[in-house]
Design a protein around this motif. Structure first.
Motif, PDB file in Angstrom:
ATOM      1  N   TYR A   6       0.837  -1.218   0.221  1.00 46.83           N
ATOM      2  CA  TYR A   6      -0.139   0.021  -0.070  1.00 46.83           C
ATOM      3  C   TYR A   6       0.880   1.203  -0.104  1.00 46.83           C
ATOM      4  O   TYR A   6       0.441   2.319  -0.476  1.00 46.83           O
ATOM      5  CB  TYR A   6      -1.143   0.051   1.179  1.00 46.83           C
ATOM      6  CG  TYR A   6      -0.233   0.204   2.444  1.00 46.83           C
ATOM      7  CD1 TYR A   6      -0.340   1.506   3.260  1.00 46.83           C
ATOM      8  CD2 TYR A   6       0.236  -0.808   3.318  1.00 46.83           C
ATOM      9  CE1 TYR A   6       0.283   1.805   4.287  1.00 46.83           C
ATOM     10  CE2 TYR A   6       0.818  -0.638   4.483  1.00 46.83           C
ATOM     11  CZ  TYR A   6       0.665   0.690   5.042  1.00 46.83           C
ATOM     12  OH  TYR A   6       1.209   0.889   6.279  1.00 46.83           O
ATOM     13  N   CYS A  10       1.520   4.292  -3.349  1.00 45.06           N
ATOM     14  CA  CYS A  10       1.371   5.641  -3.141  1.00 45.06           C
ATOM     15  C   CYS A  10       2.746   6.218  -3.697  1.00 45.06           C
ATOM     16  O   CYS A  10       2.328   7.278  -4.406  1.00 45.06           O
ATOM     17  CB  CYS A  10       1.068   6.074  -1.692  1.00 45.06           C
ATOM     18  SG  CYS A  10      -0.158   5.524  -0.899  1.00 45.06           S
ATOM     19  N   PHE A  55      -4.371  11.547  -6.037  1.00 49.92           N
ATOM     20  CA  PHE A  55      -5.430  10.605  -5.085  1.00 49.92           C
ATOM     21  C   PHE A  55      -6.742  11.180  -5.269  1.00 49.92           C
ATOM     22  O   PHE A  55      -7.476  10.813  -3.953  1.00 49.92           O
ATOM     23  CB  PHE A  55      -4.604  10.422  -3.789  1.00 49.92           C
ATOM     24  CG  PHE A  55      -3.436   9.759  -3.872  1.00 49.92           C
ATOM     25  CD1 PHE A  55      -2.955   8.536  -3.891  1.00 49.92           C
ATOM     26  CD2 PHE A  55      -2.341  10.783  -4.026  1.00 49.92           C
ATOM     27  CE1 PHE A  55      -1.737   7.969  -3.913  1.00 49.92           C
ATOM     28  CE2 PHE A  55      -1.016  10.331  -3.732  1.00 49.92           C
ATOM     29  CZ  PHE A  55      -0.639   8.980  -3.913  1.00 49.92           C
ATOM     30  N   ASP A  57      -9.358   9.789  -6.334  1.00 50.86           N
ATOM     31  CA  ASP A  57     -10.434   8.873  -6.180  1.00 50.86           C
ATOM     32  C   ASP A  57     -10.095   8.097  -4.735  1.00 50.86           C
ATOM     33  O   ASP A  57     -11.172   7.164  -4.544  1.00 50.86           O
ATOM     34  CB  ASP A  57     -10.183   7.786  -7.252  1.00 50.86           C
ATOM     35  CG  ASP A  57      -8.752   7.246  -7.020  1.00 50.86           C
ATOM     36  OD1 ASP A  57      -7.748   7.884  -6.542  1.00 50.86           O
ATOM     37  OD2 ASP A  57      -8.340   5.962  -7.714  1.00 50.86           O
ATOM     38  N   ARG A  58      -9.340   8.769  -3.907  1.00 53.80           N
ATOM     39  CA  ARG A  58      -9.239   8.062  -2.693  1.00 53.80           C
ATOM     40  C   ARG A  58      -9.778   9.130  -1.410  1.00 53.80           C
ATOM     41  O   ARG A  58     -10.049  10.194  -1.889  1.00 53.80           O
ATOM     42  CB  ARG A  58      -7.771   7.951  -2.113  1.00 53.80           C
ATOM     43  CG  ARG A  58      -7.083   7.056  -3.137  1.00 53.80           C
ATOM     44  CD  ARG A  58      -7.144   5.738  -2.827  1.00 53.80           C
ATOM     45  NE  ARG A  58      -6.245   4.733  -3.695  1.00 53.80           N
ATOM     46  CZ  ARG A  58      -5.214   4.517  -3.039  1.00 53.80           C
ATOM     47  NH1 ARG A  58      -4.911   4.585  -1.673  1.00 53.80           N
ATOM     48  NH2 ARG A  58      -4.384   3.704  -3.845  1.00 53.80           N
ATOM     49  N   ARG A  59     -10.133   8.771  -0.339  1.00 57.79           N
ATOM     50  CA  ARG A  59     -10.663   9.350   0.681  1.00 57.79           C
ATOM     51  C   ARG A  59      -9.391  10.152   1.363  1.00 57.79           C
ATOM     52  O   ARG A  59      -8.336   9.488   1.606  1.00 57.79           O
ATOM     53  CB  ARG A  59     -11.162   8.769   1.768  1.00 57.79           C
ATOM     54  CG  ARG A  59     -11.940   9.591   2.856  1.00 57.79           C
ATOM     55  CD  ARG A  59     -13.230   8.680   3.372  1.00 57.79           C
ATOM     56  NE  ARG A  59     -12.970   7.552   4.076  1.00 57.79           N
ATOM     57  CZ  ARG A  59     -12.321   7.623   5.443  1.00 57.79           C
ATOM     58  NH1 ARG A  59     -12.630   8.639   6.089  1.00 57.79           N
ATOM     59  NH2 ARG A  59     -11.872   6.466   6.297  1.00 57.79           N
ATOM     60  N   VAL A  72      -3.641  10.222   2.743  1.00 60.83           N
ATOM     61  CA  VAL A  72      -4.365   9.168   2.053  1.00 60.83           C
ATOM     62  C   VAL A  72      -4.949   8.152   2.835  1.00 60.83           C
ATOM     63  O   VAL A  72      -4.045   7.356   3.274  1.00 60.83           O
ATOM     64  CB  VAL A  72      -3.390   8.758   0.621  1.00 60.83           C
ATOM     65  CG1 VAL A  72      -4.035   7.849   0.026  1.00 60.83           C
ATOM     66  CG2 VAL A  72      -3.036   9.957   0.080  1.00 60.83           C
ATOM     67  N   THR A  74      -5.791   4.485   3.443  1.00 61.98           N
ATOM     68  CA  THR A  74      -5.587   3.061   2.786  1.00 61.98           C
ATOM     69  C   THR A  74      -6.492   2.159   3.644  1.00 61.98           C
ATOM     70  O   THR A  74      -6.903   2.303   4.794  1.00 61.98           O
ATOM     71  CB  THR A  74      -4.438   2.830   2.630  1.00 61.98           C
ATOM     72  OG1 THR A  74      -3.831   2.437   3.809  1.00 61.98           O
ATOM     73  CG2 THR A  74      -3.526   3.725   2.027  1.00 61.98           C
ATOM     74  N   ASP A  75      -6.517   1.035   3.344  1.00 59.48           N
ATOM     75  CA  ASP A  75      -7.029  -0.001   4.066  1.00 59.48           C
ATOM     76  C   ASP A  75      -6.388  -0.211   5.351  1.00 59.48           C
ATOM     77  O   ASP A  75      -6.599  -0.879   6.293  1.00 59.48           O
ATOM     78  CB  ASP A  75      -7.239  -1.217   3.344  1.00 59.48           C
ATOM     79  CG  ASP A  75      -8.448  -1.331   2.190  1.00 59.48           C
ATOM     80  OD1 ASP A  75      -9.079  -0.387   2.401  1.00 59.48           O
ATOM     81  OD2 ASP A  75      -8.271  -2.055   1.233  1.00 59.48           O
TER      82      ASP A  75
END
Length: 438
Positions: A6, A10, A55, A57-59, A72, A74-75
């Protein structure tokens, strides 16, 4: 250096958009030491708006955007990505007056605190270490990036962070760096107490006796009550150590749990204000446990410690001279009053206190093993330790005509009888006692 997928994703996203990007700081340091990093911070030449677009498209977490940081989501947690930057003066010893974005990673690394934290790594661009952090890690040396006084004037919390890094990684502080840590320690008065408390909570579980002695003046700078304890002769045949050295041994002698470490650090702060000497020159500290509890309460309130931790530390300090007895009856009383967790911690504190006198005199340490055995027996017996453990309750007493405050008084009387082993915790026996005596 192996990076999690992950994090690599990035970095690749930034590089594919044409921007240099590196993992930076603590994660690089820990990786070089063969440790598993707890989190990963990235730095990049991309400006915050460009990072947001990459980024999109990411939260994202944008709370630090004005200082160049975009989080950013991530999971596996938030990856913070910060634009290469340099900084202005720190007139409040905490925040830079201004931030300027720069194009080179070396310029960004130049603003960091210690050389071991001023390293960056990119799978594409390799290792950036302009200030010799890797060599310092190998030599086990802690030094600042650039002039130490300037680094600590920028943010004086770096002094305590430096202590923590030295302790955690077994580093020797470079002489000029240590000199500046001591000369600038007064600047920590300007820090928010919450920041100091948080840093101390990271440090206390790591320290041993030698660490506490080595950095005593710096700890006393943020907890002034420790200062008079350093080198203080207790004038007692039962204590070979000065007061602070005794405390350092006690801290190292208890498990690395925060309430215990704080209680050990503060357990004898009440000795200085209660010190007296008799005609023979022998020192006495009458009432120092209670005085210390009051001082510990004040210290932890000042540091904005959480209420639950503060209350438990105060209880432990107040009780450290009331020795737990190797008696089931006495232990049941203490368990009913304090609870299992506090009694077990108090036992650790008393054991470390008794074993840290340094006189070489034989101490009755076997009692602590006996008390632990008795506590295990009480646990297996599922003993009645509080009103809620009684075999009768308020409804049973109401059926006998009790009401209001009389119910609580009656239950407390029954608990007293059970704890004194005068009555079994059996419903029929308890109700019979009530009907006959109450």
């Amino acid at each position: 250096m192996n990076l999690p997928d992950y994090v690599t994703e990035c970095l690749d996203a930034l590089e594919n958009a044409g921007f240099a990007a590196y993992a930076v700081g603590g994660c690089v340091r820990d990786a070089w030491l063969g440790l598993m990093p707890q989190d990963f911070d990235l730095c990049t030449e991309a400006l915050p708006g460009e990072t947001e677009a990459i980024f999109g498209d990411r939260r994202l977490v944008l709370a630090g955007e004005k200082h160049g940081t975009v989080g950013v989501v991530t999971d596996f947690g938030v990856v913070e990505i910060t634009t290469f930057r340099t900084e202005g003066a720190y007139r409040d010893n905490r925040h830079p007056d201004w931030v300027k974005f720069v194009p080179e990673v070396e310029q960004d690394l130049a603003r960091r605190d210690f050389t071991i934290n001023a390293m960056a790594y990119s799978p594409k661009r390799g290792f950036a270490d302009p200030f010799g952090g890797r060599a310092d890690l190998e030599a086990k040396v802690l030094r600042t990036v650039g002039a130490p006084e300037k680094r600590f004037q920028e943010d004086s919390l770096r002094i305590l962070r430096g202590v923590r890094f030295a302790v955690r990684y077994g580093l020797t502080v470079e002489p000029e760096t240590e000199k500046a840590m001591r000369s600038q320690a007064h600047l920590m008065d300007n820090l928010a107490r919450e920041r100091v408390f948080e840093e101390l909570c990271k440090l206390l579980p790591l320290v041993n006796t030698a660490d506490l002695i080595r950095f005593a003046p710096l700890l006393a700078a943020v907890i002034p009550e420790l200062g008079p304890m350093i080198g203080f002769d207790q004038h007692s045949p039962h204590h070979a150590y000065d007061l602070y050295t005794h405390v350092a041994h006690v801290v190292a002698g208890v498990p690395a749990e925060l309430p215990l470490r704080w209680a050990a650090l503060l357990h004898d702060v009440g000795k200085i204000p209660t010190f007296t000497q008799d005609a023979n020159g022998r020192g006495h500290f009458y009432g120092h446990a209670q005085a210390g509890a009051e001082m510990a309460d004040e210290i932890l309130r000042r540091l904005k410690a959480p209420t639950a931790l503060r209350q438990q530390v105060v209880t432990l300090v107040a009780g450290h001279m009331t020795r737990l007895e190797p008696s089931k009856k006495a232990l049941r009383r203490q368990l009913g009053r304090l609870g299992w967790d506090t009694v077990e911690k108090l036992l650790y504190l008393q054991e470390a206190d008794m074993g840290s006198k340094g006189t070489g005199e034989p101490a009755d340490m076997a009692q602590f093993s006996l008390i632990r055995s008795l506590l295990e027996e009480i646990k297996l017996e599922n003993a009645c330790l509080s009103v809620k453990d009684l075999a009768v309750n308020g409804h049973d007493l109401m059926a006998l005509g009790f009401a209001g405050k009389a119910i609580g008084d009656c239950l407390n009387t029954l608990l007293e009888q059970v704890l004194e082993e005068k009555l079994p915790n059996e419903k029929q026996a308890l109700l019979q006692f009530v009907q006959t005596n109450l």
